[in-house]
Each structure stands twice: as C-alpha cells, then as structure tokens.
Design a protein around this motif. Structure first.
Motif, PDB file in Angstrom:
ATOM      1  N   SER A 194      48.026  29.611  31.382  1.00 22.88           N
ATOM      2  CA  SER A 194      49.167  29.695  32.295  1.00 22.88           C
ATOM      3  C   SER A 194      49.117  31.011  33.064  1.00 22.88           C
ATOM      4  O   SER A 194      48.952  32.083  32.467  1.00 22.88           O
ATOM      5  CB  SER A 194      50.487  29.609  31.519  1.00 22.88           C
ATOM      6  N   ILE A 195      49.283  30.931  34.370  1.00 21.16           N
ATOM      7  CA  ILE A 195      49.285  32.133  35.210  1.00 21.16           C
ATOM      8  C   ILE A 195      50.709  32.669  35.244  1.00 21.16           C
ATOM      9  O   ILE A 195      51.627  32.008  35.719  1.00 21.16           O
ATOM     10  CB  ILE A 195      48.787  31.806  36.624  1.00 21.16           C
ATOM     11  N   LYS A 196      50.899  33.888  34.734  1.00 15.97           N
ATOM     12  CA  LYS A 196      52.250  34.420  34.536  1.00 15.97           C
ATOM     13  C   LYS A 196      52.661  35.463  35.563  1.00 15.97           C
ATOM     14  O   LYS A 196      53.832  35.801  35.661  1.00 15.97           O
ATOM     15  CB  LYS A 196      52.352  35.031  33.132  1.00 15.97           C
ATOM     16  N   GLY A 197      51.735  35.990  36.330  1.00 16.84           N
ATOM     17  CA  GLY A 197      52.094  37.015  37.303  1.00 16.84           C
ATOM     18  C   GLY A 197      50.865  37.595  37.970  1.00 16.84           C
ATOM     19  O   GLY A 197      49.744  37.094  37.793  1.00 16.84           O
ATOM     20  N   ALA A 198      51.067  38.653  38.735  1.00 19.77           N
ATOM     21  CA  ALA A 198      49.972  39.252  39.493  1.00 19.77           C
ATOM     22  C   ALA A 198      50.206  40.742  39.674  1.00 19.77           C
ATOM     23  O   ALA A 198      51.337  41.241  39.560  1.00 19.77           O
ATOM     24  CB  ALA A 198      49.824  38.566  40.855  1.00 19.77           C
ATOM     25  N   MET A 199      49.129  41.437  39.966  1.00 20.62           N
ATOM     26  CA  MET A 199      49.176  42.879  40.239  1.00 20.62           C
ATOM     27  C   MET A 199      48.032  43.194  41.197  1.00 20.62           C
ATOM     28  O   MET A 199      47.262  42.314  41.582  1.00 20.62           O
ATOM     29  CB  MET A 199      49.029  43.665  38.935  1.00 20.62           C
ATOM     30  N   LEU A 200      47.916  44.442  41.573  1.00 19.18           N
ATOM     31  CA  LEU A 200      46.809  44.884  42.417  1.00 19.18           C
ATOM     32  C   LEU A 200      45.703  45.481  41.560  1.00 19.18           C
ATOM     33  O   LEU A 200      45.946  45.952  40.448  1.00 19.18           O
ATOM     34  CB  LEU A 200      47.293  45.925  43.431  1.00 19.18           C
ATOM     35  N   GLY A 201      44.492  45.455  42.087  1.00 30.56           N
ATOM     36  CA  GLY A 201      43.375  46.031  41.365  1.00 30.56           C
ATOM     37  C   GLY A 201      42.315  46.576  42.292  1.00 30.56           C
ATOM     38  O   GLY A 201      42.185  46.146  43.436  1.00 30.56           O
ATOM     39  N   ASN A 202      41.556  47.535  41.780  1.00 31.43           N
ATOM     40  CA  ASN A 202      40.395  48.078  42.487  1.00 31.43           C
ATOM     41  C   ASN A 202      39.172  47.805  41.626  1.00 31.43           C
ATOM     42  O   ASN A 202      38.976  48.411  40.572  1.00 31.43           O
ATOM     43  CB  ASN A 202      40.548  49.579  42.731  1.00 31.43           C
ATOM     44  N   ASP A 203      38.358  46.842  42.073  1.00 27.90           N
ATOM     45  CA  ASP A 203      37.121  46.464  41.390  1.00 27.90           C
ATOM     46  C   ASP A 203      36.010  47.347  41.945  1.00 27.90           C
ATOM     47  O   ASP A 203      35.175  46.911  42.736  1.00 27.90           O
ATOM     48  CB  ASP A 203      36.850  44.977  41.635  1.00 27.90           C
ATOM     49  N   VAL A 204      36.010  48.611  41.533  1.00 25.97           N
ATOM     50  CA  VAL A 204      35.076  49.605  42.063  1.00 25.97           C
ATOM     51  C   VAL A 204      33.652  49.047  42.024  1.00 25.97           C
ATOM     52  O   VAL A 204      33.199  48.534  41.005  1.00 25.97           O
ATOM     53  CB  VAL A 204      35.170  50.911  41.251  1.00 25.97           C
ATOM     54  N   ASN A 205      32.931  49.155  43.141  1.00 22.34           N
ATOM     55  CA  ASN A 205      31.673  48.434  43.314  1.00 22.34           C
ATOM     56  C   ASN A 205      30.533  49.377  43.694  1.00 22.34           C
ATOM     57  O   ASN A 205      30.679  50.239  44.556  1.00 22.34           O
ATOM     58  CB  ASN A 205      31.844  47.375  44.413  1.00 22.34           C
ATOM     59  N   LEU A 206      29.392  49.199  43.045  1.00 23.12           N
ATOM     60  CA  LEU A 206      28.172  49.954  43.383  1.00 23.12           C
ATOM     61  C   LEU A 206      27.212  49.024  44.102  1.00 23.12           C
ATOM     62  O   LEU A 206      26.546  48.191  43.489  1.00 23.12           O
ATOM     63  CB  LEU A 206      27.511  50.511  42.115  1.00 23.12           C
ATOM     64  N   ARG A 207      27.126  49.156  45.425  1.00 20.41           N
ATOM     65  CA  ARG A 207      26.312  48.238  46.216  1.00 20.41           C
ATOM     66  C   ARG A 207      24.826  48.458  45.993  1.00 20.41           C
ATOM     67  O   ARG A 207      24.026  47.515  46.075  1.00 20.41           O
ATOM     68  CB  ARG A 207      26.653  48.388  47.701  1.00 20.41           C
TER      69      ARG A 207
END
Length: 393
Positions: free
Chosen positions: A216-229
C-alpha cells in the motif's frame, strides 16, 4: 477556497528528529508545531503498517510541542546548528531504500550517452548528437513493453544501437535497485556525499513513495538520488559504487501522508524544481515533471514488491527523474558536475523543500547509527514495544 497557508497547516506531515542525549524520535507536525509521538509509535515503519495512518494520528493526544517547524528546519543545517536543540533526520527508519531508474525518456537518452561515452564527459555532446540522429524516434511516446517498443527494439538492434538502458527504459521490466541501506539516508540540511574519485556527477531530484509491507502506498516525500555519471557510464556493474556511498541519499524534509487533500494523482502530476547554487557563483536550475514519466508509479511499486520479493518493514521508492543536466560549468563540452559547497534545493509545492550541501563521501559525517543503535536507544527509553506496532491511545 481556503488560503494556501491554511492548507499547508492541514497537511498530514510526519518525520523524525534527533533529540540530544536521547536519540531519534518520530514526530507529527500540526499547525506548524512539531510534536513527539514516539510513545505511541516509535518507528515510521510501524506507523505505515496501520491500515489508516492518518486516522490513527488524528486520534492520539498531543503533548506540548518540541519546537516550531521553522526552528527545526533552521537547526538542521550543521553549519548553524545548536547541538543542544533537536534537528531533522530523514523521515524514514526501518524501510528498505529502493530506486527506479530510466523512467523518463530524456534521462534514458542520457544514460545511453554515459554508456557510449564510457563515463568521459568530454565525449558526451558528440555521442548525444549521434544518438538523436540515428534513433529518430520520440521515446517519450513509447509505452514500455508495448508492441511498438518491441518493434523499435528490433530496429535499434539491427543498427547496433541497443543498450542495457534502452532495455529497462522501453522493455517490459523496470530497473529497480537498492539505493541505500535502512537508516543510512540523511535528512534536510545534512551534507550529501559525492565519491571523491568522481569527476562527472549530478543531483537527481525525485519524488519518493512510502510503501507498507503489503504494497500500500501511504505517502510521498522528496529525495536526492545523488548520481555518479562517470562510474555508471564506465560499467553498469558499478551501479552500487555509483549509487550507495556514505551520505549519498537524502530524503525529506518530511513525509506527507495521503489523505483527503493529497493522493497518488498529485504525485502523478507533480512538478519538482531543482536549484544548485555553488560557492563559485554558478547557478543551475531545472524542473522534472512527473507527467512525463514512462511507467506509472503503481506499476513501479508492483514491480518492486510482489510474490517474488517482500519487504516486511516496508520500503521507500525513488521514482526517477527527468532531469539530466548538460549545462557546462567549467570546460566547454564537459557539462555539469558538482563542487564541494554546492547547495542543492529540491522543491515541490505539495511536499516542501529539501536542501543539502555537497561534500565528498569520505568527508561527510560517517554513518554510525544503525539498527543496533536504534534498538539500544528505544530500549533505554522504554519504547521497544511501540517500535513494531502502534499503541492505541
């Protein structure tokens, strides 16, 4: 219609704070005030196992607030922090931290660019131009796993252009990987870590879903998926080294629960803004629109948690990003990469603003508070019983 300020005051916001000399506490934000609710539910994981977390929170009595939210936000910046006062942590605890990759057509092409450039930013422009010319299709119009996608796949294979990123971008199976370990994510204000050997990297502003153990999806937030290209571009087998480093996952500022005023459709229509402000005066701005996602959020959750893979403590799922910066920062043609001291702010009108300062993973505060530390902290405070099951008021 009620004014915007009043609507914000009514949001169902939960999070975690660090209480000096005590440890982490689950909090509820009500009318701008932050209340410790740990005596009722000591982990966010347990709260999200409630059939209706919002109804549960509305029923519990609230003690005097710890602080105003504005105070906690300000004290979450380690540069200005008063260590005697509480500050925000990532708003999750026991959940697995998962991420879906290559979920937007624009970022799909950039992943192929990284792969064909072998992680070398100086080659990116030429590779990008050649791909756009040769693919000759608007990938945003391709439904992953469809007959049209399969036909394009055959054409690209004949041209020698097929890629592992195109496979997960337009094929039937989504890319879902482990972004970080439980309790390792950092919160609003904290330093975020870039691997010190990386010379081509970027922030990834994303919406992140909070999911219970039954899917069950209960909510949401923001995120930073820091990425090494550069790391991932050299080899997809370096994904874990590119993604899971000390302080390389940021979540927050708070978790907004789904209720009468906020639901999954709001996530599907979310606009996520990004601002990077460097100490050198460099500014990068961008926007990621969830309307352009190739796979529906529910589908991504179902591909993550199902009869083949369970998460008894729940999970959070990064949904991917449209944003892949190409703006030159230093050398022409080398595109964007982070520098120490960059302040990254990710914003959404319904989820707030998540801000973090960039450093390297070896210089960010080491991750030391794991599961044993949490158990010890809750045990000392007499909260182990409510760590796994919410207590009725």
């Amino acid at each position: 219609m009620a004014p915007q300020r009043q609507r914000v005051w009514d949001w169902q916001l939960v999070g975690r704070v660090w209480l000096p000399e005590q440890g982490p506490a689950v909090v509820l934000v009500k009318a701008g005030a932050v209340h410790d609710i740990s005596t009722y539910v000591a982990t966010v994981s347990a709260l999200l196992e409630e059939a209706d977390p919002v109804a549960y929170l509305r029923a519990i009595p609230l003690a005097e607030p710890l602080a105003e939210l504005t105070q906690l936000l300000a004290n979450s910046d380690p540069v200005r922090r008063d260590p005697r006062q509480p500050w925000l942590l990532a708003p999750i605890d026991l959940q697995a931290v998962k991420a879906a990759g290559v979920t937007f057509a624009a970022s799909l092409l950039e992943r192929v660019v990284e792969e064909q450039a072998k992680g070398d930013p100086a080659k990116a422009d030429a590779v990008r131009a050649n791909l756009v010319k040769r693919i000759g299709a608007d990938l945003s119009q391709i439904v992953p796993g469809s007959a049209q996608a399969e036909a394009l796949r055959k054409v690209l294979m004949e041209q020698g252009l097929w890629s592992q990123y195109l496979e997960v971008g337009i094929g039937p199976d989504a890319e879902v990987f482990t972004k970080a370990q439980p309790l390792s994510a950092v919160g609003h204000g904290a330093d975020i870590g870039i691997h010190p050997d990386s010379s081509w990297n970027n922030p990834e502003p994303e919406v992140v879903l909070a999911v219970s153990s039954d899917g069950s999806i209960k909510g949401a937030m923001l995120g930073n998926d820091v990425n090494l290209r550069d790391f991932e571009g050299r080899s997809a087998l370096l994904l874990s080294k590119a993604k899971d480093n000390n302080a390389s996952t940021a979540l927050g500022p708070l978790l907004r629960l789904f209720d009468e005023s906020f639901n999954l459709d709001d996530v599907r229509n979310a606009e996520v803004d990004l601002m990077v402000e460097g100490e050198d005066g460099f500014i990068l701005a961008g926007r990621s629109s969830m309307r352009q996602i190739s796979r529906d959020p529910e589908d991504l959750v179902e591909q993550t948690l199902n009869e083949n893979h369970q998460y008894p403590d729940g999970l959070v799922l990064f949904l991917g990003t449209l944003f892949a910066p190409k703006q030159d920062r230093d050398q022409p043609g080398n595109g964007f990469t982070h520098k120490r001291g960059d302040v990254v702010s990710i914003s959404n009108a319904q989820l707030g603003t998540l801000s973090n300062r960039v450093t390297t993973s070896n210089l960010a505060p080491q991750w030391e508070f794991g599961l044993r530390s949490l158990i010890d902290s809750l045990g000392r405070r007499g909260l182990l019983e409510v760590a796994t099951t919410a207590r009725q008021s």
